[in-house]
Write a protein that holds these residues in place. Structure first.
Motif, short mmCIF file in Angstrom:
data_model
loop_
_atom_site.label_atom_id
_atom_site.label_comp_id
_atom_site.label_asym_id
_atom_site.label_seq_id
_atom_site.Cartn_x
_atom_site.Cartn_y
_atom_site.Cartn_z
N GLU A 124 0.82 -1.21 0.00
CA GLU A 124 0.00 0.00 0.00
C GLU A 124 0.85 1.27 0.00
N GLY A 125 2.18 1.08 0.06
CA GLY A 125 3.07 2.23 0.05
C GLY A 125 3.24 2.89 1.40
N SER A 126 2.82 2.20 2.48
CA SER A 126 2.92 2.78 3.82
C SER A 126 4.12 2.16 4.55
N GLN A 127 5.30 2.70 4.27
CA GLN A 127 6.52 2.13 4.83
C GLN A 127 6.63 2.35 6.34
N LYS A 349 -1.31 -0.26 -5.65
CA LYS A 349 -1.35 1.19 -5.84
C LYS A 349 -0.11 1.74 -6.53
N GLN A 350 1.06 1.22 -6.16
CA GLN A 350 2.29 1.77 -6.74
C GLN A 350 2.34 1.51 -8.24
N VAL A 351 2.08 0.26 -8.66
CA VAL A 351 2.11 -0.07 -10.08
C VAL A 351 0.95 0.63 -10.80
N GLN A 352 -0.20 0.75 -10.11
CA GLN A 352 -1.36 1.42 -10.69
C GLN A 352 -1.03 2.87 -11.02
N THR A 353 -0.34 3.54 -10.11
CA THR A 353 0.03 4.94 -10.33
C THR A 353 0.92 5.08 -11.57
N ASP A 381 -3.78 11.90 -7.64
CA ASP A 381 -4.53 11.62 -6.41
C ASP A 381 -3.96 10.41 -5.67
N ILE A 382 -3.68 9.34 -6.42
CA ILE A 382 -3.14 8.13 -5.78
C ILE A 382 -1.71 8.38 -5.29
N ALA A 383 -0.93 9.10 -6.08
CA ALA A 383 0.45 9.40 -5.68
C ALA A 383 0.47 10.24 -4.41
N GLU A 384 -0.51 11.14 -4.27
CA GLU A 384 -0.61 11.94 -3.04
C GLU A 384 -0.88 11.04 -1.84
N SER A 385 -1.76 10.05 -2.00
CA SER A 385 -2.12 9.17 -0.88
C SER A 385 -1.00 8.22 -0.51
N THR A 386 -0.17 7.84 -1.49
CA THR A 386 0.93 6.90 -1.21
C THR A 386 2.27 7.61 -1.02
N LYS A 387 2.25 8.95 -1.14
CA LYS A 387 3.47 9.75 -0.98
C LYS A 387 4.56 9.34 -1.98
N ALA A 388 4.14 9.03 -3.20
CA ALA A 388 5.08 8.64 -4.26
C ALA A 388 5.62 9.89 -4.93
#
Length: 698
Positions: A124-127, A349-353, A381-388
């Motif tokens: 989920e990108g939440s390290q 989410k990461q690959v989706q972004t 929007d997704i990059a903002e939520s995952t801090k990518a």
């Protein structure tokens, strides 16, 4: 089926005790976890049925045991669902069984749940949440004195930290995990941790340390048939390091070796990953997009067979980017959409972004601003939520460009400012990481240097003697060439200059011109000898063969023939070119030109007037071949073994008195070997000589 599985299933068939059946079913579910996931899931579901049918008339301790068995089955189901990319189902079960393990104070099982939860957080990108879960698990394992669990959690923590770019901290975690694995004799864990540590060293730019880690991991694994899959992983790591230092052929050598092992032991996941990495090498190093496409397509088939949605989604993006580079936008979009659909199905989410970003950039190239804006906005929007942050940088840059084209200057300015702001943050973070990594590498270097001092003192005398012997040999060689080759042209210069000086008033203009020509010829000969010595030194020090790329060998042969055509015609020699059209190899243009020109020059020198010299470059199934054939004096069989030696002294002499330094073939052999090729000489006195150079096929 293993003997243990047979025994457990036999016991299950005979048992009527619900608690005993729950225990056996859980053992079977665990046993089949990786070999037969469907059977594992079925056994775990059977536990759920047994536990739910467990009545309330039993003793409290029996009820507690049933509750524990149910939670264990839920955990095993969660593991299976995670491997099947059923992340939502897995997460729901983990939350349920974690609550149970807390209530019954089963800390070991709770720690295992936390390990799996950390993998969900990473997806989920939440390290931060992932590290918190792992540190909690480590605390529980420490209280239980469970070194295996501690080692595993430390290794996983290092991997999460490395993904954030904090490589020095990650390396410390890997070191700690290796200490625990060593204490428990767990070679598999030891290899995994070494491989992870190699990746961290690689990503921070410490390539010697990375190679050391991967080689150590491979050494442990290569002789153990049970560790072949880990051997494949270590070879992949070696290949990836060679890619970083742009030594692409060496990278492919390790990667293809890994592929052979993976196929031998039916390691499908390893095969899929290797096709991914080899495809990346073809894109980055060889600029071979069709070759890359072939690799990615094979990888896609393998990931689908494995039902690995994550790998499938990633490689769909890779295929899409190849088509994007080829300008085939329709095919690119097809693969990006495939990736997007997979990501939405299993929540990646990461690959989706990345897929959304690629789709937006493709529509931008197609001048379809509306669709481009739609997909880029979702990606943002997704990059903002995952801090990518790196993805956000690219999205803002693209949005700024598109709004500018649409003359929506206020929006364009907003995204441009965001782009600059994020770029500055990323640059600052990267700069800080680079400084920290440099400091860490310096500390490592200092520690290694101190540790090495004592060892070097023991071998220093022997090493120095060897070096001195080599220097003495080189000096003897140089003095030899100076005495034999430089001496004669120098004497010629002195004689001609003296003749002109003492007889200038009696010599005709033509006689003076002839003597000056002799001086010039001698000087050119001496310059050629010195230049060849310097060239050889440059080659051996690695400074003449630069970045290797795809080179047209047929063109180099044509150029060399054009260069020496006049010399050959003056000697009455015919030079034939029988090369195939556009034969390509991986090499360096200037170095390859030196090889061809030296071989052609020698063939002309040692051919009689009226003779023929033939050059050919040809492509074969597994290799590229260059041959230079003359029909001159030939070389005695007893001298062929020394023909590539520096300052080789062979009995054959140039037919028109041309100069020779004895260095040309030595230079050729050195360059060919630097380019991963080989050279061979066959000759017959009076019939001529054939030089054959073989290079690996790109």
């Amino acid at each position: 089926m293993s003997s243990l599985a047979k025994e457990l299933e036999s016991n299950l068939a005979c048992s009527t005790n619900p608690l005993e059946r729950i225990t056996i079913l859980n053992e079977l579910a665990d046993l089949y976890m990786y070999d037969d996931v469907d059977r594992s899931v079925q056994y775990a579901l059977d536990v759920v049925k047994e536990a739910q049918s467990f009545g309330g008339a039993h003793q409290a301790d029996e009820g507690l045991a049933a509750q524990s068995g149910l939670a264990r089955a839920q955990y095993l189901l969660a593991r299976s669902y995670f491997d099947q990319q059923r992340y939502s189902d897995s997460l729901n079960l983990l939350e349920t069984c974690a609550s149970t393990f807390k209530d019954i104070e089963d800390n070991e099982s709770l720690a295992q749940v936390l390990e799996l939860l950390s993998k969900h957080y990473v997806n989920e990108g939440s390290q931060v949440d992932a590290i918190d879960a792992l540190q909690h698990a480590h605390t529980l394992y420490e209280k239980l004195w469970n070194k295996e669990g501690s080692a595993r959690v430390l290794e996983q923590t290092g991997s999460v930290i490395a993904a954030s770019g904090d490589y020095p901290n990650a390396i410390e975690y890997f070191r700690k995990s290796i200490r625990f694995y060593t204490q428990t004799g767990n070679d598999a864990g030891h290899i995994r941790a070494l491989t992870h540590m190699g990746a961290a060293h690689r990503d921070m730019g410490d390539y010697p340390a990375a190679l050391e880690c991967y080689l150590s991991a491979h050494k442990i694994s290569e002789d153990d048939p049970g560790l072949k899959e880990l051997s494949v992983d270590s070879l992949i790591g070696l290949g990836e390091v060679y890619v970083r230092i742009e030594y692409y052929h060496k990278a492919l050598e390790h990667l293809f070796k890994a592929l052979r092992i993976a196929e031998e032991v039916s390691y499908a996941r390893g095969q899929a990953k290797l096709q991914n990495v080899i495809g990346d090498v073809y894109v980055i190093g060889l600029q071979d997009l069709p070759g890359a496409l072939d690799c990615f397509t094979r990888a896609l088939s393998l990931w689908r067979d494995l039902k690995n949605k994550h790998g499938e989604a990633q490689v769909e993006n890779s295929i899409g980017t190849v088509y994007l580079d080829l300008g085939e936008y329709k095919q690119a979009l097809e693969h990006f959409y495939n990736s997007l659909n997979i990501c939405e199905e299993v929540s990646l989410k990461q690959v989706q972004t990345e897929a959304l970003l690629y789709i937006g950039e493709t529509y931008e190239k197609l001048l379809d601003e509306s669709n481009a804006l739609e997909y880029l906005s979702i990606a943002l929007d997704i990059a903002e939520s995952t801090k990518a942050r790196p993805v956000k940088v690219r999205v803002h840059a693209a949005l700024s460009r598109i709004h500018k084209v649409r003359r929506e200057f206020e929006r364009a300015l907003y995204h441009h400012e965001k782009f600059l702001e994020l770029t500055k943050l990323v640059f600052s973070k990267e700069a800080e990481e680079k400084i920290r990594n440099m400091e860490f590498r310096h500390q490592l270097f200092s520690a290694r240097k101190e540790a090495e001092i004592f060892r070097l003192k023991n071998v220093e005398l022997g090493t120095k003697n060897t070096e001195l012997e080599k220097l003495n040999n080189n000096m003897a060689e140089f003095l030899s060439i100076a005495a034999h080759d430089l001496k004669n042209p120098l004497a010629g210069v002195i004689l001609s200059a003296g003749l002109v000086r003492h007889n200038a008033d009696r010599l005709t203009a033509k006689q003076i011109k002839d003597q000056l020509s002799k001086i010039e010829l001698s000087a050119v000969r001496m310059k050629d000898i010195v230049s060849r010595l310097l060239d050889l030194n440059a080659i051996e020090s690695g400074s003449i063969v630069h970045k290797q790329v795809r080179v047209n060998l047929s063109r180099i042969v044509r150029n060399a023939i054009a260069l020496y055509q006049t010399i050959a015609e003056n000697k009455g020699i015919t030079v034939l070119n029988k090369s195939e059209t556009d034969v390509e190899i991986i090499g360096e243009d200037g170095a390859l030109a030196t090889v061809v020109e030296n071989l052609l020059s020698n063939a002309i020198k040692y051919s009689e007037a009226g003779g023929t010299v033939t050059l050919s470059a040809s492509s074969h199934r597994d290799y590229i071949q260059l041959s230079v054939v003359d029909h001159g004096q030939g070389i005695p069989e007893s001298e062929i073994a020394t023909v590539f030696d520096r300052f080789a002294n062979i009995s054959s002499r140039p037919t028109a008195g041309e100069s020779t330094s004895g260095l040309g073939l030595s230079i050729v052999k050195t360059i060919v070997e630097v380019l991963d090729g080989s050279i061979d000489c066959t000759s017959e006195v009076g019939q001529g000589t054939v030089f054959t150079v073989t290079f690996p096929k790109p």
